[in-house]
Write a protein that holds these residues in place. Sequence first.
Motif, PDB file in Angstrom:
ATOM      1  N   ARG A 288       0.723  -1.289   0.093  1.00  0.00           N
ATOM      2  CA  ARG A 288      -0.144  -0.023  -0.129  1.00  0.00           C
ATOM      3  C   ARG A 288       0.921   1.080  -0.043  1.00  0.00           C
ATOM      4  N   PHE A 289       1.568   1.527  -1.169  1.00  0.00           N
ATOM      5  CA  PHE A 289       2.524   2.768  -1.354  1.00  0.00           C
ATOM      6  C   PHE A 289       2.363   3.177  -2.645  1.00  0.00           C
ATOM      7  N   THR A 290       2.609   4.556  -3.023  1.00  0.00           N
ATOM      8  CA  THR A 290       2.856   4.927  -4.199  1.00  0.00           C
ATOM      9  C   THR A 290       3.872   5.741  -4.414  1.00  0.00           C
ATOM     10  N   GLY A 291       4.196   6.066  -5.708  1.00  0.00           N
ATOM     11  CA  GLY A 291       5.410   6.928  -6.152  1.00  0.00           C
ATOM     12  C   GLY A 291       5.470   7.383  -7.427  1.00  0.00           C
ATOM     13  N   THR A 292       6.501   8.062  -7.749  1.00  0.00           N
ATOM     14  CA  THR A 292       6.658   8.449  -9.137  1.00  0.00           C
ATOM     15  C   THR A 292       7.892   7.846  -9.821  1.00  0.00           C
ATOM     16  N   THR A 293       7.800   7.347 -10.963  1.00  0.00           N
ATOM     17  CA  THR A 293       8.863   6.605 -11.649  1.00  0.00           C
ATOM     18  C   THR A 293       9.834   7.914 -12.244  1.00  0.00           C
ATOM     19  N   LEU A 294      10.962   7.550 -12.290  1.00  0.00           N
ATOM     20  CA  LEU A 294      12.072   8.592 -12.886  1.00  0.00           C
ATOM     21  C   LEU A 294      11.676   8.989 -14.362  1.00  0.00           C
ATOM     22  N   GLY A 295      10.762   8.299 -14.848  1.00  0.00           N
ATOM     23  CA  GLY A 295      10.267   8.843 -16.147  1.00  0.00           C
ATOM     24  C   GLY A 295       9.105   9.746 -15.869  1.00  0.00           C
ATOM     25  N   GLY A 296       8.500  10.053 -14.666  1.00  0.00           N
ATOM     26  CA  GLY A 296       7.535  10.891 -14.454  1.00  0.00           C
ATOM     27  C   GLY A 296       6.202  10.324 -14.246  1.00  0.00           C
ATOM     28  N   ALA A 297       5.915   8.966 -14.460  1.00  0.00           N
ATOM     29  CA  ALA A 297       4.774   8.350 -14.409  1.00  0.00           C
ATOM     30  C   ALA A 297       4.408   7.880 -12.809  1.00  0.00           C
ATOM     31  N   ALA A 298       3.037   8.025 -12.731  1.00  0.00           N
ATOM     32  CA  ALA A 298       2.693   7.673 -11.313  1.00  0.00           C
ATOM     33  C   ALA A 298       2.876   6.044 -11.206  1.00  0.00           C
ATOM     34  N   PHE A 299       3.043   5.759  -9.933  1.00  0.00           N
ATOM     35  CA  PHE A 299       3.319   4.403  -9.725  1.00  0.00           C
ATOM     36  C   PHE A 299       2.271   3.924  -8.288  1.00  0.00           C
ATOM     37  N   ASP A 300       1.575   2.851  -8.405  1.00  0.00           N
ATOM     38  CA  ASP A 300       0.747   2.461  -7.416  1.00  0.00           C
ATOM     39  C   ASP A 300       1.149   1.032  -7.069  1.00  0.00           C
ATOM     40  N   ALA A 301       1.752   0.553  -6.059  1.00  0.00           N
ATOM     41  CA  ALA A 301       2.363  -0.684  -5.906  1.00  0.00           C
ATOM     42  C   ALA A 301       1.088  -1.786  -5.624  1.00  0.00           C
ATOM     43  N   ALA A 302      -0.166  -1.250  -5.430  1.00  0.00           N
ATOM     44  CA  ALA A 302      -1.375  -1.790  -5.351  1.00  0.00           C
ATOM     45  C   ALA A 302      -1.515  -2.806  -6.682  1.00  0.00           C
ATOM     46  N   GLN A 303      -1.081  -2.494  -7.784  1.00  0.00           N
ATOM     47  CA  GLN A 303      -1.445  -3.308  -9.035  1.00  0.00           C
ATOM     48  C   GLN A 303      -0.403  -4.540  -8.963  1.00  0.00           C
ATOM     49  N   LEU A 304       0.414  -4.778  -7.882  1.00  0.00           N
ATOM     50  CA  LEU A 304       1.228  -5.871  -8.080  1.00  0.00           C
ATOM     51  C   LEU A 304       0.558  -6.850  -7.159  1.00  0.00           C
TER      52      LEU A 304
END
Length: 206
Positions: A77-93
């Motif tokens: 349950r965490f989110t972030g931003t990739t080095l490419g600037g895209a939103a990342f949501d770990a819930a998808q994993l």
Amino acid sequence: MPSWPTRRRPSGVGAVRRAGTAAALAAALLGTVSCTGTANPPAAVAGTAPATTGAASTPTPTATGSPPPAQVPDVLRFTGTTLGGAAFDAAQLAGRPVVLWFWAPWCATCASQAWTVAEIAPRYRDTVPIVGVAGLGERKAMNEFVTEFDLAGTPQIEDSRGALWKRFKVTEQSIFVIIDRNGAVVHKGFLDGEALSARVAALAGA
């Protein structure tokens, strides 16, 4: 008793009666016409298909057979931003084993492991995702690292502030955190290229 000759009705009478019958039928049909100008459909005869009105019927939804979405464990349950600037949501994993790789752009050990990550990550993208977590450096240096070791095809989260490093209590590089499909951390520490490949292959076959 004298027999009376049979009188033949004039043919005009039958014509008049037939005309009267046709007029009555026409009046009955007109009586069935609604105020919208469309006639009510006749009652369906048993054994025949019902009449259609021209409007398409709504199809009944059918089960797709797809498995229900996996529950998201707290560890993902965490989110972030990739080095490419895209939103990342770990819930998808959720529902799959996951490998988090904590690296720094100036780390020689990380550089040696990067070749292995770049090689195996695309192969196991759908079964055992490998996600990089870049920290302890500047974004420019992180992007250069990704370009040099051909890691662009693997998600790389920018964590220069160390939020995820603190969340997973990582205090040095290079560290791999392996999470099984149930959300349990089954490994946290160093892995060389050979050991990493073996662990990922085992997780994919489990």
